[in-house]
Design a protein around this motif. Structure first.
Motif, PDB file in Angstrom:
ATOM      1  N   UNK A 104       2.659   4.239   1.429  1.00 27.41           N
ATOM      2  CA  UNK A 104       2.061   2.875   1.023  1.00 27.41           C
ATOM      3  C   UNK A 104       2.921   1.839   0.628  1.00 27.41           C
ATOM      4  N   UNK A 105       2.683   1.393  -0.629  1.00 24.61           N
ATOM      5  CA  UNK A 105       3.549   0.299  -1.111  1.00 24.61           C
ATOM      6  C   UNK A 105       4.981   0.780  -1.430  1.00 24.61           C
ATOM      7  N   UNK A 106       5.114   2.205  -1.934  1.00 26.79           N
ATOM      8  CA  UNK A 106       6.346   2.697  -2.028  1.00 26.79           C
ATOM      9  C   UNK A 106       7.333   2.202  -1.047  1.00 26.79           C
ATOM     10  N   UNK A 107       7.169   2.100   0.051  1.00 22.35           N
ATOM     11  CA  UNK A 107       8.075   1.848   1.209  1.00 22.35           C
ATOM     12  C   UNK A 107       8.937   0.481   0.483  1.00 22.35           C
ATOM     13  N   UNK A 188      -1.352   2.001   4.845  1.00 19.17           N
ATOM     14  CA  UNK A 188       0.197   1.307   4.483  1.00 19.17           C
ATOM     15  C   UNK A 188      -0.078  -0.081   4.282  1.00 19.17           C
ATOM     16  N   UNK A 189      -0.713  -0.909   5.379  1.00 19.52           N
ATOM     17  CA  UNK A 189      -0.684  -2.221   5.011  1.00 19.52           C
ATOM     18  C   UNK A 189      -1.802  -2.736   4.130  1.00 19.52           C
ATOM     19  N   UNK A 190      -2.845  -2.129   3.851  1.00 22.64           N
ATOM     20  CA  UNK A 190      -3.617  -2.356   3.000  1.00 22.64           C
ATOM     21  C   UNK A 190      -2.984  -2.303   1.511  1.00 22.64           C
ATOM     22  N   UNK A 193      -0.711  -4.910   0.661  1.00 20.17           N
ATOM     23  CA  UNK A 193      -1.278  -5.958   0.168  1.00 20.17           C
ATOM     24  C   UNK A 193      -2.011  -5.662  -1.218  1.00 20.17           C
ATOM     25  N   UNK A 194      -2.532  -4.608  -1.426  1.00 15.46           N
ATOM     26  CA  UNK A 194      -3.016  -4.369  -2.791  1.00 15.46           C
ATOM     27  C   UNK A 194      -2.006  -4.513  -3.889  1.00 15.46           C
ATOM     28  N   UNK A 195      -0.612  -3.869  -3.665  1.00 14.82           N
ATOM     29  CA  UNK A 195       0.540  -4.208  -4.654  1.00 14.82           C
ATOM     30  C   UNK A 195       0.743  -5.279  -4.693  1.00 14.82           C
ATOM     31  N   UNK A 196       0.735  -5.991  -3.702  1.00 11.13           N
ATOM     32  CA  UNK A 196       1.179  -7.425  -4.096  1.00 11.13           C
ATOM     33  C   UNK A 196       0.260  -8.272  -4.798  1.00 11.13           C
TER      34      UNK A 196
END
Length: 797
Positions: A104-107, A188-190, A193-196
């Motif tokens: 996910x956002x760890x990328x 991955x995309x959601x 978006x959540x992290x941002x």
């Protein structure tokens, strides 16, 4: 000629979309085939279907545009794009099957070099590695061709039937969609978006607090809870040894689900202060040092990723300011995750990493991709013992192990696998089935545990053993073995073991890595000859030593870089928006009620505080650190760096700097070197290049300084010695050139280029005997080398 969109050519787009959806569903089936559940598969199929429909809608405008630009190219471009998306889905499923979590956002939290290191460490490259990426496009394009062979009306009926089928199933199940059933691309995309969104929420407006530095409080606030357990000699400060074991989760120790493979650690539970319900503040190694050493907040992607680092205190800087020698030992590259930046900011005296082992130590063998993390645990401990000096200074030693990580390779692997097999022979068939798949990991745990045992036994023979406090914990639970729930990812054992203990205890109350430094600082400053702090700036309150199960802490957890998505509040665990009750055995069960809003509010308060502290540099204004000079850039330099480095990773920037230096654009070359060294201070090639640039400009003094630092950081790196010998030659210091050459040879660096350079240096100071001695040794390996023969001939003359 421009084409109009009509029923027939729009149908080809629908068929491509349907082909993508079917590929998604096939991949989902493969993903869960081993542990197939019909309901989970239904969830996944629904999510795959709607993800495919969403992708179809997103790319439809592109298809229409291409139709009007070039009719025949439109569907070809779409098919290529959809095929790439399918391959991305395949890669994400592979990642999930390896790590048991979705990417996910760890990328966003890792540099390209760190991601490359992590992937190559886990990847064994064979033909089978690439086979799925060959087969999948064949299947996708085969499906698109198959649909073309059907009559248009049949296609329409198929599509309508599929839509109605999925729509019906969705109405039945969509209200219960599970996160682990989510399409990987969708997740991955959601998640990004959540992290941002979380980050924007935490930083929106002007967060204000009652005081400018909200963490500051009187040092007396942190109670000394450890003193009752120790025999204390106020005149003799104790050594502190941290042992942070890679991947050591509580599931593998004591009474854990996969226990039985850490006999030495299990023996410590009754000889130590042992916290049974202890948690790490991060799901990966990046969080261990800041949490354990500094009780620090996370920032957006982990504290060590902040650049520049906010002003802060740590156990390292506090003990150093009180006369402690401070040392860090690991077997990999200390620049990974920017660990060396954090350590150097806090004034660490010595970093021993992969660059400083030298001859006599054996690295973990390379995998099929040519990658090795570095030195295995036994070698790390052996190197540590060789570096410990007997002097009057107390020490803080931090050891981070390495072996209990993919690819789980280590010395005497076959013997340890046989030990696992022997242990499994006494287990029931159901237990054997559970353990058999991960025998290599359990063998690795046995090796890790035995290496620790041998280290502790060797250390016990040292004179200072009786005055040493050992702190042993895991950085996080290892990932490849399935976890029972989200909490077990962070459940790690924690031991304080020492000959100074006057009583032991098994402690069931919950504490975390961030509680360690507050309690240690309080213990040491209250009972030994250490300067007491006026104020502390910890994110946590300190260890809870109550034996019964309870939790007095609020514990934020960063599962991976960029995701503060887990939180422990009282006896509750908040994860991915759901609330779970934690019982005395550290199991969780989902719950609901008014407590959810209370926890969510507390968690949001932490997120705002975390953002304020790290973006505004408001942790403290009085840091007791020993900051080494770092390179600071003005606006013009930053603009130049941004322009030159756009789209380049650190290695590519180095090659650019080297090219600029050869083109005599030395100012920009040196600027790029400084830019890289801010992030990677041990990058020997870069610092050596900088040293050469300084020498080319006639600044021999600073060139010498840089090159000596390379040798100090990476003492077995040939090019730095060669470059420094050149500097000494150019500046007329031939005797120094010989001395540094001798030092290189004493380090057993067997590089013909270096040996030849040293021979030339001896010749320059008219020591023909030593020069010919070195050349003769080179000729025994390369007897026909004309350059060596001519040198020998001219030296005799």
């Amino acid at each position: 000629m421009k084409s109009k969109i009509n029923y027939k050519n729009s149908l080809e787009y629908l068929c491509s979309t349907l082909s993508l959806i079917i590929i998604f569903c096939l991949l989902s089936l493969i993903e869960i085939f081993k542990n197939f559940e019909i309901q989970l598969f239904a969830y996944k199929v629904i999510n795959d279907f709607f993800t495919g429909i969403l992708i179809g809608i997103i790319f439809l405008p592109l298809y229409i545009l291409l139709k009007y630009i070039k009719n025949t190219a439109a569907i070809t471009v779409i098919n290529v794009l959809f095929c790439i998306i399918a391959l991305i889905q395949l890669g994400l499923i592979g990642y999930s099957l390896t790590t048991h979590i979705n990417l996910g956002a760890d990328l966003l939290g890792y540099s390209m070099s760190d991601m490359y290191t992590t992937v190559t460490a886990s990847l064994s490259i064979t033909f089978l590695t690439f086979l799925p990426f060959i087969v999948l496009p064949i299947i996708y394009f085969g499906l698109t061709r198959l649909f073309k062979r059907f009559d248009d009306k049949i296609n329409s009926i198929i599509l309508l039937g599929v839509i109605l089928l999925f729509g019906t199933v969705n109405m039945i199940l969509s209200s219960e969609i599970k996160p682990n059933a989510q399409n990987k691309i969708n997740f991955l995309l959601s998640d990004i978006i959540r992290a941002k969104s979380d980050n924007n929420f935490a930083t929106e407006g002007n967060n204000t607090f009652k005081t400018e530095f909200p963490l500051e409080q009187a040092s007396e606030t942190n109670k000394d809870v450890l003193a009752p357990f120790f025999n204390i000699d106020k005149n003799k400060n104790p050594n502190i040894v941290f042992i942070i074991i890679e991947g050591l989760g509580s599931d593998f120790t004591d009474e854990g689900e996969y226990s039985g493979f850490t006999p030495y650690l299990d023996s410590l539970t009754k000889k130590s202060l042992y916290w049974k319900n202890f948690v790490s503040n991060a799901g990966r190694t990046f969080g261990a040092l800041p949490s354990l050493m500094g009780s620090l907040p996370f920032g957006e992607n982990g504290f060590m990723e902040l650049n520049p680092l906010p002003k802060h205190n740590s156990l390292i800087s506090i003990l150093k300011s009180n006369g402690y020698a401070t040392n860090y030992y690991c077997g990999d590259e200390s620049t990974f995750d920017r660990k060396s930046n954090f350590l150097e900011y806090n004034g660490i005296d010595k970093i021993i990493d992969i660059n400083k082992f030298g001859p006599g130590y054996e690295m973990t063998k390379e995998n099929s991709g040519g990658f090795s993390w570095g030195y295995p645990d036994a070698e790390i401990y052996r190197k540590t013992l060789s570096e410990l000096k007997d002097n009057n200074k107390p020490r803080l030693d931090i050891i981070m192990t390495l072996t209990n990580h993919e690819p789980f390779d280590f010395p005497a692997r076959k013997e340890y696998l046989q030990k696992v097999q022997t242990k499994l022979s006494s287990k029931s068939n159901s237990e054997k089935n559970k353990f058999n798949e991960y025998k290599d990991i359990f063998a690795c745990l046995l090796y890790t545990d035995n290496s620790l045992k041998n280290f502790m036994e060797a250390y016990s023979k040292r004179a200072d053993y009786a005055n040493t406090i050992f702190i042993i914990t895991g950085d996080h639970r290892l990932i490849p073995v399935p976890q029972k729930d989200n909490l077990s990812r962070f459940h790690v054992p924690f031991y304080i073991y020492s000959p100074l203990l006057k009583k032991t205890a098994v402690i069931k109350s919950i504490s975390a890595h961030t509680d360690v430094t507050p309690s240690l600082v309080s213990f040491l400053t209250n009972n030994y000859r250490l300067n007491k702090l006026d104020k502390t700036t910890w994110i946590a309150q300190g260890l809870d030593t109550v034996r019964e199960f309870r939790n007095i802490h609020s514990i934020p957890i960063m599962r991976y870089k960029g995701s503060i998505n887990d939180y422990i509040y009282k006896e509750y665990f908040y994860s991915d928006g759901s609330v779970f009750k934690i019982d005395e055995k550290f199991n969780i069960s989902e719950t609901s009620g008014a407590i959810q809003e209370t926890i969510k509010s507390s968690f949001n308060d932490f997120k705002r505080l975390n953002s304020y502290l790290t973006t505004k540099n408001k942790i403290t204004n009085t840091a007791s650190n020993f900051i080494k000079p770092v390179y600071k850039f003005n606006k013009e330099e930053l603009a130049t760096i941004k322009k030159l480095t756009k789209g380049l990773d650190r290695d590519q920037i180095f090659f650019l700097a080297r090219d600029l230096a050869f083109k005599k654009e030395r100012a920009n070359a040196k600027l790029l070197c400084n830019y890289i060294l801010n992030d990677l201070p041990n990058y020997g090639d870069v610092r050596t290049l900088k040293g050469r640039i300084l020498a080319w400009d006639g600044d021999y003094k600073n060139a010498e300084k840089e090159l000596l630092e390379v040798i100090d950081r990476t003492p077995f790196y040939t090019d730095s010695y060669v470059a420094l010998m050149d500097v000494y030659w150019w500046s007329g210091q031939n005797k120094k050139a010989v001395a540094i050459g001798k030092k290189a040879l004493s380090n057993q660096i067997s590089d013909p280029k270096l040996s030849y350079k040293v021979a030339q240096a001896y010749k320059r100071i008219n020591n023909s005997k030593e020069a010919i001695k070195i050349i003769d040794s080179l000729l025994t390996v390369d007897s026909g080398n004309k350059e060596y023969l001519n040198f020998k001939k001219s030296t005799y003359k």
